[in-house]
Design a protein around this motif. Structure first.
Motif, short mmCIF file in Angstrom:
data_model
loop_
_atom_site.label_atom_id
_atom_site.label_comp_id
_atom_site.label_asym_id
_atom_site.label_seq_id
_atom_site.Cartn_x
_atom_site.Cartn_y
_atom_site.Cartn_z
N GLU A 35 0.97 -1.08 0.40
CA GLU A 35 -0.31 0.36 0.09
C GLU A 35 1.14 1.66 -0.05
O GLU A 35 0.24 1.34 -0.47
CB GLU A 35 -0.70 -0.26 1.34
N ASN A 72 1.55 2.89 -3.36
CA ASN A 72 0.95 3.12 -4.46
C ASN A 72 0.74 4.16 -4.77
O ASN A 72 0.41 4.39 -6.11
CB ASN A 72 -0.89 2.96 -3.41
N GLU A 73 1.38 5.50 -3.96
CA GLU A 73 1.78 6.91 -4.45
C GLU A 73 2.58 7.24 -5.67
O GLU A 73 2.46 7.30 -6.46
CB GLU A 73 2.06 7.29 -3.83
N LYS A 94 -9.03 2.35 -6.75
CA LYS A 94 -10.43 3.48 -6.95
C LYS A 94 -9.50 4.46 -6.38
O LYS A 94 -9.57 5.88 -6.74
CB LYS A 94 -11.42 2.89 -4.93
N GLU A 95 -8.28 4.40 -5.37
CA GLU A 95 -7.69 5.77 -5.29
C GLU A 95 -6.55 6.07 -6.71
O GLU A 95 -6.75 6.78 -6.65
CB GLU A 95 -6.35 4.99 -4.41
N CYS A 96 -6.58 5.08 -7.59
CA CYS A 96 -5.56 5.82 -9.22
C CYS A 96 -6.60 6.04 -9.78
O CYS A 96 -6.24 7.11 -10.40
CB CYS A 96 -5.53 4.61 -9.19
N SER A 110 -9.49 7.89 -8.48
CA SER A 110 -9.50 8.50 -8.22
C SER A 110 -8.73 10.27 -8.48
O SER A 110 -8.52 11.09 -9.14
CB SER A 110 -9.84 8.87 -6.11
N LYS A 111 -6.90 10.15 -7.79
CA LYS A 111 -5.82 10.62 -8.37
C LYS A 111 -6.61 11.17 -9.72
O LYS A 111 -5.57 12.20 -10.07
CB LYS A 111 -4.88 9.77 -7.96
N GLU A 165 -13.18 9.88 -10.84
CA GLU A 165 -14.03 8.97 -9.84
C GLU A 165 -15.37 8.03 -11.07
O GLU A 165 -16.04 9.04 -11.34
CB GLU A 165 -14.53 10.04 -8.62
#
Length: 598
Positions: free
Chosen positions: A160, A163-164, A237-239, A241-242, A246
């Motif tokens: 995790e 991820n960034e 989801k995070e990807c 969103s960034k 979304e």
């Protein structure tokens, strides 16, 4: 209930078991085995033995040697039950810790109670019994699973943290595409997405993947997959969103918001072309067994796929202003989804747990946009109202107007037969319309007029955009159907007249022939008067229909007049028949109604 039913059918009707009853008992035996792993009551094992016994008896009744098959099957289920039972007991002991001091303390303590300050849970061991060895295989296996789970969770946390960095790399890869206006028809070109299926795997430390794989093998696989899949779903989801993509629920009010449609198209492309292939590769490396990799991949992708497809399906099935969305919005989304279908095929084809995603994408693609609108339009036009003169139905006009507006640009929407999926969809729409028109033609009280109606509408469909739609189904398809209705028209309108012109030996009398001539004149006049008010809009086709009637009627009529001359002689002129030229003149006025200029 199924087994009881099979039993009585076998004994009362068939006299011996059949394949259905054998499979039924085998299925119930397997069900009982599965139930025994979850239920604490214990009667499920008895059910397992019962169904296995019934199965063996049934097999023996069919063929004696089949008892070997039943015995092997029953033995396998019992072995499997023993294995699962052992694993369950092992799992229940995972959190029990045996303190080596418990034996000595049990000898000192008269009541066998642990000291108040003891921080552990003690299992008293009788002084005369041998203590459980600390290095027994059972305890060692349990300890390994506990440690593996702890390590696996720590590696998930490391994953995790990466991820960034991974998301930033993906952002650089698709940055140009994200800035493009993918729904603007005036834009010359949209940057292509540079796919890299190994991007995520290459960005992660190689030893991290090795550790996940190693510790995952030591865990219960259901638990391992659950932890891993939850982590990767959050990453997707995070990807998005960034990336500013979304996925939200689509409302009817959103149809006019081009940025939402653009986000949907971009999310579809990036998800299916980049994110899913990378997750597939990562699953294959973390789970060496293809079975576990497939299940995990399905769990990772299902939620996002369903959300995206629901978004598209809403766009396809909601009622909206066709004139705008048909031309600008729906074709863009449809083209995107159709282009991605091969990717869905390669990612999900043949996988038991995720093929439904592939099938869902195909289904939504079939429903999408203009084709749903056209089918809805066709079916809304119920077969109650008819066109008075057998002309072209308003539904046919409107469908052709829709297609003409959507497919104006032949470069963007190639609609030649076999070139694109658009061609297949247009062919399907035309066939649906043809079926609907057939139903409408049955509403005419005069069957002949119903066939004229079909001739007109089929010819109009064939004419669409300089025969461009005729090329989709092929000219032969239209020609055969039109010729079929021309033949049916002749049968339903001129058959009775042709019967009048046939003369038997008993009718070779002047009175009989005079009566036949009068009946012919009457019915011929009625048909010509009625059919002259009908319409065939294409002059060339009208000439074909009239010529076909002439070729059928005139030879028979000429033979009939010749017989009258032979029987009656010079008095034949008194019968007041039509001459051949008179017949042709009357037939030339059939279908003479013209379309009013609007």
């Amino acid at each position: 209930m199924t087994s009881v039913y099979s039993y009585f059918v076998d004994t009362k009707v068939k006299g011996k078991p059949d394949v259905y009853s054998v499979v039924s008992n085998a299925a119930f035996a397997i069900m009982s085995l599965g139930l025994s792993t979850f239920s604490p009551f214990g009667f499920e094992v008895d059910l397992l033995y019962f169904f296995c016994g019934v199965l063996m008896v049934q097999l023996m009744k069919i063929k004696l040697w089949l008892i070997i098959v039943g015995g092997c099957f029953s033995y396998s289920l019992n072995i499997l039950h023993s294995t699962l039972d052992t694993d369950q007991r092992s799992y229940d002991l995972l959190n029990i810790t045996i303190d080596p001091r418990s034996q000595s303390q049990s000898q000192v303590s008269t009541a066998g109670v642990s000291p108040p300050d003891s921080p552990r849970v003690h299992v008293p061991v009788p002084s005369q019994a041998d203590p459980i060895p600390l290095c027994s295989p059972l305890q060692r296996g349990n300890s390994r699973r506990v440690l593996a789970k702890r390590d696996f969770m720590s590696h998930i946390e490391e994953l995790e943290k990466e991820n960034e960095k991974v998301i930033n790399t993906i952002l650089k890869l698709v940055g140009g595409y994200l800035k493009a206006n993918v729904v603007n028809e005036d834009q010359i070109a949209v940057p292509e997405i540079q796919a890299d299926d190994n991007l995520v795997k290459d960005m992660l430390p190689s030893d991290l993947i090795d550790k996940l794989r190693y510790n995952g093998k030591l865990m219960f696989q259901n638990e391992c997959r659950s932890l891993y899949s939850s982590c990767r779903k959050l990453f997707l989801k995070e990807c998005l969103s960034k990336l500013g993509l979304e996925v939200e629920e689509l409302n009817v009010e959103d149809f006019d918001k081009m940025e939402k449609i653009g986000s949907l198209i971009k999310a579809l492309n990036i998800t299916v072309r980049i994110l899913f292939p990378n997750e597939r590769i990562l699953c294959d490396h973390v789970f060496l067994e293809s079975y576990n990799a497939d299940i995990s991949f399905a769990e990772v992708c299902t939620e996002l796929s369903v959300s995206l497809l629901r978004f598209v399906n809403t766009l396809a099935t909601e009622n909206h202003q066709w004139s705008y969305h048909l031309v600008h919005v729906i074709p863009n989304v449809f083209k995107t989804l159709i282009d991605l279908i091969p990717m869905f095929d390669s990612l999900f084809y043949g996988q038991l747990f995720s093929e439904s995603l592939r099938n869902g994408a195909i289904l939504v693609g079939k429903r999408l946009g203009v084709f749903v609108e056209l089918e809805s339009l066709i079916h809304r036009e119920v077969a109650k109202e008819t066109v008075p003169n057998g002309g072209i139905h308003p539904t046919t006009h409107r469908v052709m107007d829709y297609l003409r507006e959507v497919f104006t640009n032949a470069e963007i929407f190639p609609i030649r037969r076999g070139i694109s999926s658009f061609s297949d969809q247009v062919a399907r729409i035309i066939k649906v319309l043809d079926t609907n028109l057939e139903a409408k033609s049955k509403s005419y009280t005069n069957p002949a007029l119903g066939h004229v109606f079909m001739i007109n509408n089929l010819m109009f469909l064939q004419f669409g955009e300089d025969y461009i739609y005729g090329e989709i189904l092929g000219q032969g398809w239209y020609k055969s159907k039109i010729n079929q209705h021309i033949e049916l028209y002749q049968r339903s309108s001129w058959e009775k007249i042709l019967e009048l012109l046939k003369i038997s030996r008993r009718e070779l009398l002047a009175e009989s022939m005079e009566k036949k001539v009068k009946l012919f004149n009457q019915q011929f006049n009625e048909i010509c008067k009625a059919h002259s008010e009908w319409l065939i809009f294409d002059d060339e086709l009208r000439g074909v229909v009239v010529k076909s009637v002439e070729n059928t009627l005139l030879p028979t009529y000429g033979t009939f007049i010749g017989i009258i001359h032979d029987v009656v002689g010079k008095d034949a002129y008194k019968f007041n028949w039509y001459g051949i030229q008179n017949i042709q003149d009357r037939l030339s006025h059939l279908f003479s109604v013209k379309i009013a200029e609007g």
